[in-house]
Design a protein around this motif. Structure first.
Motif, PDB file in Angstrom:
ATOM      1  N   ARG A  13       0.821  -1.210   0.000  1.00  0.00           N
ATOM      2  CA  ARG A  13       0.000   0.000   0.000  1.00  0.00           C
ATOM      3  C   ARG A  13       0.858   1.264   0.000  1.00  0.00           C
ATOM      4  O   ARG A  13       0.954   1.962  -0.991  1.00  0.00           O
ATOM      5  CB  ARG A  13      -0.934  -0.009   1.215  1.00  0.00           C
ATOM      6  CG  ARG A  13      -2.073  -1.005   1.106  1.00  0.00           C
ATOM      7  CD  ARG A  13      -2.922  -1.008   2.366  1.00  0.00           C
ATOM      8  NE  ARG A  13      -4.063  -1.898   2.261  1.00  0.00           N
ATOM      9  CZ  ARG A  13      -4.894  -2.166   3.265  1.00  0.00           C
ATOM     10  NH1 ARG A  13      -4.710  -1.592   4.454  1.00  0.00           N
ATOM     11  NH2 ARG A  13      -5.913  -2.991   3.090  1.00  0.00           N
ATOM     12  N   GLU A  17      -1.120   3.621  -2.604  1.00  0.00           N
ATOM     13  CA  GLU A  17      -2.450   3.014  -2.608  1.00  0.00           C
ATOM     14  C   GLU A  17      -3.555   4.030  -2.899  1.00  0.00           C
ATOM     15  O   GLU A  17      -4.524   3.720  -3.599  1.00  0.00           O
ATOM     16  CB  GLU A  17      -2.719   2.310  -1.276  1.00  0.00           C
ATOM     17  CG  GLU A  17      -3.945   1.417  -1.298  1.00  0.00           C
ATOM     18  CD  GLU A  17      -3.802   0.160  -2.142  1.00  0.00           C
ATOM     19  OE1 GLU A  17      -4.747  -0.643  -2.160  1.00  0.00           O
ATOM     20  OE2 GLU A  17      -2.746  -0.016  -2.795  1.00  0.00           O
ATOM     21  N   ARG A 204      -5.675  -3.772  -5.915  1.00  0.00           N
ATOM     22  CA  ARG A 204      -5.743  -3.295  -4.539  1.00  0.00           C
ATOM     23  C   ARG A 204      -4.832  -4.142  -3.661  1.00  0.00           C
ATOM     24  O   ARG A 204      -4.775  -5.365  -3.794  1.00  0.00           O
ATOM     25  CB  ARG A 204      -7.186  -3.386  -4.054  1.00  0.00           C
ATOM     26  CG  ARG A 204      -7.431  -2.877  -2.648  1.00  0.00           C
ATOM     27  CD  ARG A 204      -8.906  -3.060  -2.306  1.00  0.00           C
ATOM     28  NE  ARG A 204      -9.177  -2.696  -0.928  1.00  0.00           N
ATOM     29  CZ  ARG A 204      -9.971  -3.365  -0.113  1.00  0.00           C
ATOM     30  NH1 ARG A 204     -10.582  -4.478  -0.548  1.00  0.00           N
ATOM     31  NH2 ARG A 204     -10.177  -2.969   1.109  1.00  0.00           N
ATOM     32  N   LYS A 205      -4.112  -3.488  -2.751  1.00  0.00           N
ATOM     33  CA  LYS A 205      -3.126  -4.197  -1.936  1.00  0.00           C
ATOM     34  C   LYS A 205      -3.692  -4.558  -0.562  1.00  0.00           C
ATOM     35  O   LYS A 205      -4.498  -3.820   0.003  1.00  0.00           O
ATOM     36  CB  LYS A 205      -1.861  -3.358  -1.764  1.00  0.00           C
ATOM     37  CG  LYS A 205      -1.236  -2.898  -3.076  1.00  0.00           C
ATOM     38  CD  LYS A 205      -0.913  -4.061  -3.997  1.00  0.00           C
ATOM     39  CE  LYS A 205      -0.291  -3.562  -5.299  1.00  0.00           C
ATOM     40  NZ  LYS A 205      -0.820  -4.242  -6.474  1.00  0.00           N
TER      41      LYS A 205
END
Length: 222
Positions: A13, A17, A204-205
């Motif tokens: 992130r 992010e 998406r992390k």
């Protein structure tokens, strides 16, 4: 036709992010080139790609943009997520900076020494429920509209919803007394582009864990 934006950062992130969230919400596909070892970062530095010798960096529209806020401002402007006039942009900036203040505290929590983590978590909970979330709840209550500014989706809504997901990861009960924020989270999460980004297998992390911290230490030599 311009190619997809290319992100240069770690596979975590961190400070990228929010950029992933913003582009995803705009429905824009992007590529990622992960920095996995010191040599990857050195290459970017040596070929002049990093103005201030640091990442994140995004290649977009023939530019190599660094500094997270500059990247976000450009993307928000390009994809009409930055209000219709100066007053709306000022509000969007103000709300986004408030989100960033609490987001920074949460982002740094995994790096906190174990002996200090409980105290830091208590402080985050206190500021979440007594300072930041009440402020945003009151904004929505004051005008009764679906979004924070001008009744249109903006980067402020996207940043705030991203933050609400992080708050939920810490403690879902922290959102209990903020019905308008929960409604905003649901509303934005159900937008087709955001809904796609929230699905498993997207870019998406996940939350930062010890493994990701160790990878960052190796890549950035800290």
């Amino acid at each position: 036709m311009a190619g997809k934006p290319i992100f240069h950062y770690l596979n975590r992130r961190g400070r990228m992010e929010c950029v992933r969230w913003l582009l995803a919400a705009a429905g824009v596909e992007f590529e990622e080139k992960f920095i996995e070892k010191p040599e990857d970062l050195d290459k970017l530095k040596n070929d002049g790609s990093l103005m201030f010798q640091q990442v994140p960096m995004v290649e977009i529209d023939g530019m190599k943009l660094v500094q997270t806020r500059a990247i976000l401002n450009y993307i928000a402007t390009k994809y009409n997520l930055y209000g219709k006039d100066m007053k709306e942009r000022a509000l969007i900036d103000m709300y986004s900076e408030g989100v960033a203040d609490l987001g920074e505290m949460i982002m740094h929590l995994p790096l906190c020494p174990p002996a200090e983590k409980d105290a830091k978590l208590t402080l985050i909970r206190e500021k979440t429920t007594n300072r930041y979330l009440p402020a945003f709840e009151n904004v929505l209550k004051s005008h009764g509209q679906d979004y924070l500014v001008g009744n249109n989706l903006s980067r402020a809504d996207i940043h705030l919803v991203e933050l609400l997901y992080y708050v939920e990861e810490l403690d879902p009960s922290l959102l209990a007394n903020f019905p308008l924020l929960k409604a905003l989270k649901a509303r934005v999460s159900n937008l087709p582009a955001v809904k796609k980004f929230l699905q498993p297998g997207s870019q998406r992390k996940p939350p930062t864990d010890e493994k990701k911290i160790e990878e960052a230490r190796k890549a950035f030599k800290f």
